[in-house]
Design a protein around this motif. Structure first.
Motif, PDB file in Angstrom:
ATOM      1  N   SER A  61       0.852  -1.189   0.000  1.00  0.00           N
ATOM      2  CA  SER A  61       0.000   0.000   0.000  1.00  0.00           C
ATOM      3  C   SER A  61       0.885   1.235   0.000  1.00  0.00           C
ATOM      4  O   SER A  61       2.020   1.208   0.487  1.00  0.00           O
ATOM      5  CB  SER A  61      -0.948   0.017   1.199  1.00  0.00           C
ATOM      6  OG  SER A  61      -0.252   0.319   2.385  1.00  0.00           O
ATOM      7  N   ARG A  62       0.369   2.302  -0.605  1.00  0.00           N
ATOM      8  CA  ARG A  62       1.046   3.598  -0.608  1.00  0.00           C
ATOM      9  C   ARG A  62       0.087   4.596  -0.013  1.00  0.00           C
ATOM     10  O   ARG A  62      -1.013   4.784  -0.512  1.00  0.00           O
ATOM     11  CB  ARG A  62       1.409   4.008  -2.030  1.00  0.00           C
ATOM     12  CG  ARG A  62       2.229   5.279  -2.066  1.00  0.00           C
ATOM     13  CD  ARG A  62       2.498   5.715  -3.496  1.00  0.00           C
ATOM     14  NE  ARG A  62       1.807   6.977  -3.645  1.00  0.00           N
ATOM     15  CZ  ARG A  62       1.156   7.376  -4.714  1.00  0.00           C
ATOM     16  NH1 ARG A  62       1.071   6.636  -5.763  1.00  0.00           N
ATOM     17  NH2 ARG A  62       0.580   8.537  -4.732  1.00  0.00           N
ATOM     18  N   ASN A  63       0.484   5.184   1.106  1.00  0.00           N
ATOM     19  CA  ASN A  63      -0.349   6.171   1.798  1.00  0.00           C
ATOM     20  C   ASN A  63      -1.743   5.625   2.096  1.00  0.00           C
ATOM     21  O   ASN A  63      -2.746   6.304   1.934  1.00  0.00           O
ATOM     22  CB  ASN A  63      -0.425   7.464   0.990  1.00  0.00           C
ATOM     23  CG  ASN A  63       0.941   8.034   0.711  1.00  0.00           C
ATOM     24  OD1 ASN A  63       1.864   7.900   1.521  1.00  0.00           O
ATOM     25  ND2 ASN A  63       1.114   8.653  -0.436  1.00  0.00           N
ATOM     26  N   GLY A  64      -1.789   4.333   2.497  1.00  0.00           N
ATOM     27  CA  GLY A  64      -3.038   3.721   2.926  1.00  0.00           C
ATOM     28  C   GLY A  64      -3.895   3.124   1.826  1.00  0.00           C
ATOM     29  O   GLY A  64      -5.002   2.676   2.092  1.00  0.00           O
ATOM     30  N   ARG A  65      -3.415   3.081   0.598  1.00  0.00           N
ATOM     31  CA  ARG A  65      -4.184   2.546  -0.526  1.00  0.00           C
ATOM     32  C   ARG A  65      -3.349   1.498  -1.238  1.00  0.00           C
ATOM     33  O   ARG A  65      -2.195   1.745  -1.581  1.00  0.00           O
ATOM     34  CB  ARG A  65      -4.522   3.701  -1.485  1.00  0.00           C
ATOM     35  CG  ARG A  65      -5.353   3.310  -2.677  1.00  0.00           C
ATOM     36  CD  ARG A  65      -5.633   4.524  -3.578  1.00  0.00           C
ATOM     37  NE  ARG A  65      -4.448   5.079  -4.218  1.00  0.00           N
ATOM     38  CZ  ARG A  65      -3.890   4.600  -5.318  1.00  0.00           C
ATOM     39  NH1 ARG A  65      -4.363   3.534  -5.902  1.00  0.00           N
ATOM     40  NH2 ARG A  65      -2.820   5.185  -5.835  1.00  0.00           N
ATOM     41  N   TYR A  66      -3.930   0.320  -1.476  1.00  0.00           N
ATOM     42  CA  TYR A  66      -3.193  -0.718  -2.206  1.00  0.00           C
ATOM     43  C   TYR A  66      -2.860  -0.237  -3.606  1.00  0.00           C
ATOM     44  O   TYR A  66      -3.661   0.453  -4.240  1.00  0.00           O
ATOM     45  CB  TYR A  66      -3.999  -2.021  -2.276  1.00  0.00           C
ATOM     46  CG  TYR A  66      -3.937  -2.790  -0.984  1.00  0.00           C
ATOM     47  CD1 TYR A  66      -2.807  -3.521  -0.645  1.00  0.00           C
ATOM     48  CD2 TYR A  66      -4.996  -2.765  -0.096  1.00  0.00           C
ATOM     49  CE1 TYR A  66      -2.738  -4.217   0.551  1.00  0.00           C
ATOM     50  CE2 TYR A  66      -4.934  -3.456   1.099  1.00  0.00           C
ATOM     51  CZ  TYR A  66      -3.808  -4.176   1.418  1.00  0.00           C
ATOM     52  OH  TYR A  66      -3.734  -4.848   2.601  1.00  0.00           O
ATOM     53  N   VAL A  67      -1.649  -0.589  -4.062  1.00  0.00           N
ATOM     54  CA  VAL A  67      -1.155  -0.089  -5.349  1.00  0.00           C
ATOM     55  C   VAL A  67      -0.593  -1.226  -6.195  1.00  0.00           C
ATOM     56  O   VAL A  67      -0.281  -2.301  -5.699  1.00  0.00           O
ATOM     57  CB  VAL A  67      -0.054   0.983  -5.143  1.00  0.00           C
ATOM     58  CG1 VAL A  67      -0.632   2.229  -4.507  1.00  0.00           C
ATOM     59  CG2 VAL A  67       1.112   0.448  -4.320  1.00  0.00           C
ATOM     60  N   ARG A  68      -0.427  -0.912  -7.484  1.00  0.00           N
ATOM     61  CA  ARG A  68       0.227  -1.832  -8.425  1.00  0.00           C
ATOM     62  C   ARG A  68       1.735  -1.599  -8.344  1.00  0.00           C
ATOM     63  O   ARG A  68       2.207  -0.563  -7.877  1.00  0.00           O
ATOM     64  CB  ARG A  68      -0.257  -1.556  -9.847  1.00  0.00           C
ATOM     65  CG  ARG A  68      -1.734  -1.781 -10.040  1.00  0.00           C
ATOM     66  CD  ARG A  68      -2.127  -1.587 -11.503  1.00  0.00           C
ATOM     67  NE  ARG A  68      -1.327  -0.579 -12.181  1.00  0.00           N
ATOM     68  CZ  ARG A  68      -1.795   0.561 -12.661  1.00  0.00           C
ATOM     69  NH1 ARG A  68      -3.069   0.866 -12.549  1.00  0.00           N
ATOM     70  NH2 ARG A  68      -0.995   1.412 -13.273  1.00  0.00           N
TER      71      ARG A  68
END
Length: 88
Positions: A61-68
């Motif tokens: 996650s980046r800043n609380g959001r899952y990312v690719r």
């Protein structure tokens, strides 16, 4: 640029800390950061993270959001690494 990496569950135990701040090149992607972490902490490369061609063995996650893995990081980002979850 600087990013903060947070380790959870087994990753925290293997690395021996819950968080670290890293200086990384501008424009780095999540996948490239994982490669840096595999170099910095060989125990991750050898025991946890998948081979280069398959990064699916880690949730990020980046800043609380899952990312690719192709998402570009920015100065001050907080990246969290979680092992895959399974259950039934």
């Amino acid at each position: 640029m600087k990013v903060t990496v947070r380790y959870f569950a087994r990753y925290r135990s293997l690395v021996g800390k819950g968080e670290e701040e890293l200086e990384v090149p501008d424009g780095i992607t999540v996948g490239e950061l994982i490669e840096i972490l595999r170099e910095k902490h060989p125990v991750l490369r050898n025991e946890v993270f998948a081979e280069d061609d398959d990064l699916a063995d880690v949730n990020v996650s980046r800043n609380g959001r899952y990312v690719r893995f192709d998402e570009v990081l920015h100065d001050g980002d907080v990246v969290a690494l979680f092992p895959p979850v399974s259950g039934g």
